[in-house]
Structures are given as structure tokens and as C-alpha cells.
Scaffold this active site. Sequence first.
Site, PDB file in Angstrom:
ATOM      1  N   THR A  64      -5.724  13.295  18.865  1.00 43.30           N
ATOM      2  CA  THR A  64      -6.470  14.002  17.938  1.00 43.30           C
ATOM      3  C   THR A  64      -6.856  15.183  18.327  1.00 43.30           C
ATOM      4  O   THR A  64      -6.460  16.009  17.242  1.00 43.30           O
ATOM      5  CB  THR A  64      -7.775  12.928  17.728  1.00 43.30           C
ATOM      6  OG1 THR A  64      -7.410  11.654  17.455  1.00 43.30           O
ATOM      7  CG2 THR A  64      -8.505  13.695  16.528  1.00 43.30           C
ATOM      8  N   ASP A  89      -5.027  14.277  24.401  1.00 42.05           N
ATOM      9  CA  ASP A  89      -4.875  13.031  23.573  1.00 42.05           C
ATOM     10  C   ASP A  89      -4.720  13.338  22.304  1.00 42.05           C
ATOM     11  O   ASP A  89      -4.635  14.706  21.721  1.00 42.05           O
ATOM     12  CB  ASP A  89      -6.151  11.972  23.620  1.00 42.05           C
ATOM     13  CG  ASP A  89      -5.959  10.574  23.296  1.00 42.05           C
ATOM     14  OD1 ASP A  89      -4.764  10.070  22.830  1.00 42.05           O
ATOM     15  OD2 ASP A  89      -6.765   9.795  23.229  1.00 42.05           O
ATOM     16  N   GLU A 134     -14.360  15.439  18.045  1.00 41.65           N
ATOM     17  CA  GLU A 134     -14.028  13.831  17.941  1.00 41.65           C
ATOM     18  C   GLU A 134     -14.627  13.059  18.512  1.00 41.65           C
ATOM     19  O   GLU A 134     -15.101  13.168  19.967  1.00 41.65           O
ATOM     20  CB  GLU A 134     -12.340  13.942  18.423  1.00 41.65           C
ATOM     21  CG  GLU A 134     -11.895  12.386  18.323  1.00 41.65           C
ATOM     22  CD  GLU A 134     -10.734  11.802  19.138  1.00 41.65           C
ATOM     23  OE1 GLU A 134     -10.161  10.975  18.804  1.00 41.65           O
ATOM     24  OE2 GLU A 134     -10.398  12.862  20.100  1.00 41.65           O
ATOM     25  N   SER A 189      -3.227   7.405  15.999  1.00 39.63           N
ATOM     26  CA  SER A 189      -3.981   8.970  15.693  1.00 39.63           C
ATOM     27  C   SER A 189      -3.107  10.191  15.758  1.00 39.63           C
ATOM     28  O   SER A 189      -3.539  10.899  15.315  1.00 39.63           O
ATOM     29  CB  SER A 189      -4.776   9.037  17.092  1.00 39.63           C
ATOM     30  OG  SER A 189      -5.872   7.642  16.892  1.00 39.63           O
ATOM     31  N   ARG A 231       3.353  11.563  21.639  1.00 38.64           N
ATOM     32  CA  ARG A 231       1.864  11.684  22.036  1.00 38.64           C
ATOM     33  C   ARG A 231       1.811  11.645  23.502  1.00 38.64           C
ATOM     34  O   ARG A 231       0.938  12.025  24.152  1.00 38.64           O
ATOM     35  CB  ARG A 231       1.000  10.864  21.390  1.00 38.64           C
ATOM     36  CG  ARG A 231       1.400   9.371  21.556  1.00 38.64           C
ATOM     37  CD  ARG A 231       0.306   8.507  20.835  1.00 38.64           C
ATOM     38  NE  ARG A 231      -1.106   8.774  21.274  1.00 38.64           N
ATOM     39  CZ  ARG A 231      -2.158   8.100  20.875  1.00 38.64           C
ATOM     40  NH1 ARG A 231      -1.888   7.411  19.380  1.00 38.64           N
ATOM     41  NH2 ARG A 231      -3.135   8.013  21.188  1.00 38.64           N
ATOM     42  N   ASP A 277     -12.980   8.535  15.563  1.00 42.99           N
ATOM     43  CA  ASP A 277     -11.658   7.772  15.837  1.00 42.99           C
ATOM     44  C   ASP A 277     -11.598   6.561  15.629  1.00 42.99           C
ATOM     45  O   ASP A 277     -12.416   5.838  16.165  1.00 42.99           O
ATOM     46  CB  ASP A 277     -10.844   8.235  17.193  1.00 42.99           C
ATOM     47  CG  ASP A 277      -9.623   8.173  17.338  1.00 42.99           C
ATOM     48  OD1 ASP A 277      -9.096   6.860  17.000  1.00 42.99           O
ATOM     49  OD2 ASP A 277      -9.018   8.970  17.597  1.00 42.99           O
ATOM     50  N   HIS A 318      -5.390  -1.098  15.415  1.00 46.45           N
ATOM     51  CA  HIS A 318      -5.788  -0.264  14.016  1.00 46.45           C
ATOM     52  C   HIS A 318      -5.507  -1.183  12.837  1.00 46.45           C
ATOM     53  O   HIS A 318      -4.819  -2.086  13.038  1.00 46.45           O
ATOM     54  CB  HIS A 318      -4.885   0.881  13.883  1.00 46.45           C
ATOM     55  CG  HIS A 318      -5.121   1.791  15.218  1.00 46.45           C
ATOM     56  ND1 HIS A 318      -4.416   3.144  15.070  1.00 46.45           N
ATOM     57  CD2 HIS A 318      -5.792   1.894  16.235  1.00 46.45           C
ATOM     58  CE1 HIS A 318      -4.621   3.479  16.401  1.00 46.45           C
ATOM     59  NE2 HIS A 318      -5.546   2.954  17.014  1.00 46.45           N
ATOM     60  N   ASP A 350     -12.725   4.226  18.803  1.00 48.36           N
ATOM     61  CA  ASP A 350     -11.424   3.746  18.725  1.00 48.36           C
ATOM     62  C   ASP A 350     -11.190   2.701  20.026  1.00 48.36           C
ATOM     63  O   ASP A 350     -10.466   1.800  19.948  1.00 48.36           O
ATOM     64  CB  ASP A 350     -10.318   4.597  18.602  1.00 48.36           C
ATOM     65  CG  ASP A 350      -9.029   4.183  18.877  1.00 48.36           C
ATOM     66  OD1 ASP A 350      -8.468   3.570  17.943  1.00 48.36           O
ATOM     67  OD2 ASP A 350      -8.562   4.474  19.849  1.00 48.36           O
ATOM     68  N   LYS A 351     -11.363   3.244  21.338  1.00 51.88           N
ATOM     69  CA  LYS A 351     -10.931   2.897  22.559  1.00 51.88           C
ATOM     70  C   LYS A 351     -11.864   1.573  22.854  1.00 51.88           C
ATOM     71  O   LYS A 351     -11.089   0.714  23.397  1.00 51.88           O
ATOM     72  CB  LYS A 351     -11.084   3.923  23.501  1.00 51.88           C
ATOM     73  CG  LYS A 351      -9.951   5.032  23.535  1.00 51.88           C
ATOM     74  CD  LYS A 351     -10.079   6.289  24.417  1.00 51.88           C
ATOM     75  CE  LYS A 351      -9.519   7.486  23.869  1.00 51.88           C
ATOM     76  NZ  LYS A 351      -7.892   7.217  23.471  1.00 51.88           N
ATOM     77  N   ASP A 368      -9.636   8.854  11.465  1.00 55.79           N
ATOM     78  CA  ASP A 368      -8.298   9.022  11.384  1.00 55.79           C
ATOM     79  C   ASP A 368      -7.661   7.718  11.013  1.00 55.79           C
ATOM     80  O   ASP A 368      -6.548   7.687  10.382  1.00 55.79           O
ATOM     81  CB  ASP A 368      -7.795   9.528  12.729  1.00 55.79           C
ATOM     82  CG  ASP A 368      -8.123   8.515  13.873  1.00 55.79           C
ATOM     83  OD1 ASP A 368      -8.911   7.814  13.757  1.00 55.79           O
ATOM     84  OD2 ASP A 368      -7.622   8.852  14.968  1.00 55.79           O
ATOM     85  N   HIS A 369      -8.408   6.855  11.152  1.00 52.74           N
ATOM     86  CA  HIS A 369      -7.850   5.225  10.751  1.00 52.74           C
ATOM     87  C   HIS A 369      -8.927   4.346  10.916  1.00 52.74           C
ATOM     88  O   HIS A 369      -9.821   4.476  11.603  1.00 52.74           O
ATOM     89  CB  HIS A 369      -6.667   4.843  11.223  1.00 52.74           C
ATOM     90  CG  HIS A 369      -6.878   4.855  12.988  1.00 52.74           C
ATOM     91  ND1 HIS A 369      -7.481   3.902  13.640  1.00 52.74           N
ATOM     92  CD2 HIS A 369      -6.377   5.700  13.937  1.00 52.74           C
ATOM     93  CE1 HIS A 369      -7.649   4.294  14.812  1.00 52.74           C
ATOM     94  NE2 HIS A 369      -6.888   5.323  15.061  1.00 52.74           N
ATOM     95  N   HIS A 422     -10.281  -1.312  20.647  1.00 49.86           N
ATOM     96  CA  HIS A 422      -9.283  -1.528  21.228  1.00 49.86           C
ATOM     97  C   HIS A 422      -9.660  -2.803  22.238  1.00 49.86           C
ATOM     98  O   HIS A 422      -8.965  -3.873  22.412  1.00 49.86           O
ATOM     99  CB  HIS A 422      -8.147  -0.560  21.815  1.00 49.86           C
ATOM    100  CG  HIS A 422      -7.388   0.161  20.853  1.00 49.86           C
ATOM    101  ND1 HIS A 422      -6.588  -0.246  20.024  1.00 49.86           N
ATOM    102  CD2 HIS A 422      -7.464   1.498  20.813  1.00 49.86           C
ATOM    103  CE1 HIS A 422      -5.817   0.451  19.343  1.00 49.86           C
ATOM    104  NE2 HIS A 422      -6.812   1.689  19.599  1.00 49.86           N
TER     105      HIS A 422
END
Length: 454
Positions: A159, A157, A326, A105, A170, A56, A417, A331-332, A373-374, A335
Site C-alpha cells: 500500500t 509493503d 495506512e 493490496s 510486491r 487495509d 481477502h 488486514d494482517k 483497499d479490499h 489474516h
Amino acid sequence: MHRPTRRHLVVATALVAATTAAVAVTTAAGAFDDARQAKDAIKSGKAKNVILLIGDGMGDSEITLARDYTVGANGRLNMDKFPLTGAYTTYAVHADGTPDYVTDSAASGTGWATGVKTVNGRISKTPGTDKPVRTLLELAQRNGYATGDVTTAELTDATPAVLASHATDRSCQGPADMAKCPTDTIAAGGPGSIAEQEVNHKVDVLIGGGMQRFEQKITAGRYKGLTVTQQARKLGYQVVTDRAGLKGAKPGKPVLGLFATGNVPVEWTGKAAALGGTSPQRCVTSNPGRPSTTPSLADSATKAIQLLEAKQQRNHSKQGFFLQIEGASIDKQDHAADPCGQIGETAAFDRAVRVARAYAAKHPDTLVVTTADHAHTSQIVPLEATPPGLSSTLVTDEGQQLKVNYSTNTPGQSQEHTGTQVRIAAQGPQAYRVLGVTNQTGLFTTIREALRLR
Ligand SMILES: [Zn+2]
């Protein structure tokens, strides 16, 4: 002009000539192995199994950062070793179908899970009309495959959710979280929260965090008054909460693994990026906040594969399994502008990639795809750069300083993202479909064709 790399040469040669003799002409060390892998990978037959690995937020910057730090600039991660590599676009859409250039996501996962692009925040439902769209996991179940959904995030979550639920937003993760999904509630005749839908789908293996969602009480319908965990037990699930429990889970009944209240705690820690930078730091390859009883993503991947394979063997099924794994907190931590947290999660994800590739080495009828995913924030910048936002200097395992910049948002805000294309790499039947520049929704077709889903 650059000379084409050995890998490009090998792939190109394999594609045009596709004979061992022609491929073996290249003389670089290891080339024959690469050529054989590429030849296998361009086969177009049916796959018995598919393992889809999602990092992710794992754009090229995140991969390069983890490579530089852990195995060195000239090293190779497991995810770098796939014979066939392409790039894919990840954009979402607005309600009217026009492009929204930066995806989240939920929209992104909906793209590969259903083949349909949607609006940010939505889970496997259409962008304008908010109608459910059949997912790869649903198709795989209908066609007799065992299915698994493994993550380091909350199981509810985005994904993991895109495979086994349909939700307007989501955020509708547990029965008490339904504010943004008025038509999805059971009281309104909908399928309920993401947690309820995941267990109602009877996915064979569900592993991740997010116990807080499964401990919420169901508010309507036949399981009213029970928690989602209790509902899962009624549906036959074995519920496990740590490494020993996971190890003891037996095939024959579905498994719900919930290893944390929220997201599974990260593996590494360090100083977060700061305004004006940090002093040079080495990452701490442990986390005092992570209980020693917490399975790694590689542990979960190994067990998931065993359980899914065993189920199909017990049922004498000709079909294999579809498993998504995943690595969520790349990702987290991106961020949060925490480079060590981010690199540790990328390395942990890469060990799950190694598990998948080791299985495929013994079961070549397995399609393995690794992608993201991005893309995300982190960038490797020159040591002399003075970014306006957050940055940190790391000392890599090969003893060099590396500066990483997080400047997609105001310091103190969550970093964002980005809309750039990401890598997609694969091996096994139908893997050639990832070559070139494709669209994220094409991954739905690749897996559907590989498993011959109808
Ligand atoms: Zn994110």
C-alpha cells in the site's frame, strides 16, 4: 420499507436544494451540522490538501466489529462521521484485462494510485506489458505539492509502495529481495527495489516499519555498497527510529521514520479465534511486544501533517500537500484470525482519522477520504452459530457478547481477502465524487481533480 435515515435525507436534500433554508427543515438533533457538512462536501472547487486514509482489509464487517466493540452498536466511530459516503468495487484484473474478483493490496493500491487496474502482486505497472504508470504522488510532486506516505506496515509493503515505486512484484522490497523483478534491478537498468525507489523519489515524509529492507546493501549503481538508509542520508533525509526522534524531526529536510524491523507491532492483544470458538474474552488494550517508544499511527499522522504544512509555508507555496495514511494491520490481524489485534488496529486507525478530520475542520480546503483497499474475512455471526472454521466470542465495552467468525480458509492457513465492495467516505472539495457505487480507479480521478494535477 425502511424510512430513509436522517443522513440520507440530509444529503439528498442538500444535493437537490443546496440552500441552507431547505436543508435546515429537518428537525433531528444535530441535523443542521450534518447539513452544513454535506453542503460543504458537495463543493467542487480545488483542494489545497488531500489526506487519503486507507484501512487495509477494512471492509464493512471490520468497521462494524470495531464499532460494536469500542463505542457500541449505536455509537459512531470517527470514520462514520463523514458527510458523504459511497461504496466502491475493488476487483483486480488478469494479464489480459479480464476481472480477477479478489484483489490483493498491490493491485488494489495501483488502482487508486494510477487509475489503472493491474494483476495481483504488481506495484503501479500495467497488467500485461509490465510498464510503469505515473502515480498520484509523482503527479503531486510535479505540481508542487509536498508529499507524505505513512503506514503501520513495512514502508516497502504494497500500500505505501504503490505511490512511490514501480515493481513487477510486491516482494521486491529491498536490494536483496529482487528475485521476482529481474528487469527492475539497477544492474538491469531498472529503478531498483521499492526501498531504493521510495527514497529516490524524495517523498517528504516516509513513516512506517520495515527497517530490515532499508538496512540491506545496494548491489549496483552509484550507491553500491551502501545501505538504503545510508543512501537516504546522502539524499538529505533525517532518519528517525522512535517517538522522540519523530518529535524532534524538523521541517526543511525530508524525514524517513523506521519504527520497527518489520511491521510496526500492533496495539492490542487477545486470544486468536479457534476451532469451535473461544471462551468469552475481553481484549487486552496493550501489547508487551510493542515498545513504549513506538509512535501511534495518530502520532505519525499529526507529525506528518505538521511537517508537510511547514515545508509549504517555508517555500511560500500556494499548493498544499498530498498525504496517504495506512492502517495496515487490520488486514494482517484478519489474516491471522486475531479479533483483538484487528479491533485494536481499527481503533488506532480511527484515531488517525480523527487527526485528519480535526485538521480539515480548521482547513476546509482539505479533501479527506477514508476507505479500504479490499474487504476481508471477519464476520459477526449469531451467538448460537457453530461456524465450521475459526471463531471467537468477545465481550464488548457495552457488556454484550459478540461472536466473530473467520472461515475463508482452512484453520491454520492464512485467512483470505474477500471480493466484496467497500466503503468510501469523504469530506471537502470534490468529495461528492465518492457518492453512489464507483470503481476504485475513480479515486485516482477524484484526487487528481481535487488537486488539479496535470
Ligand atoms: Zn492482506
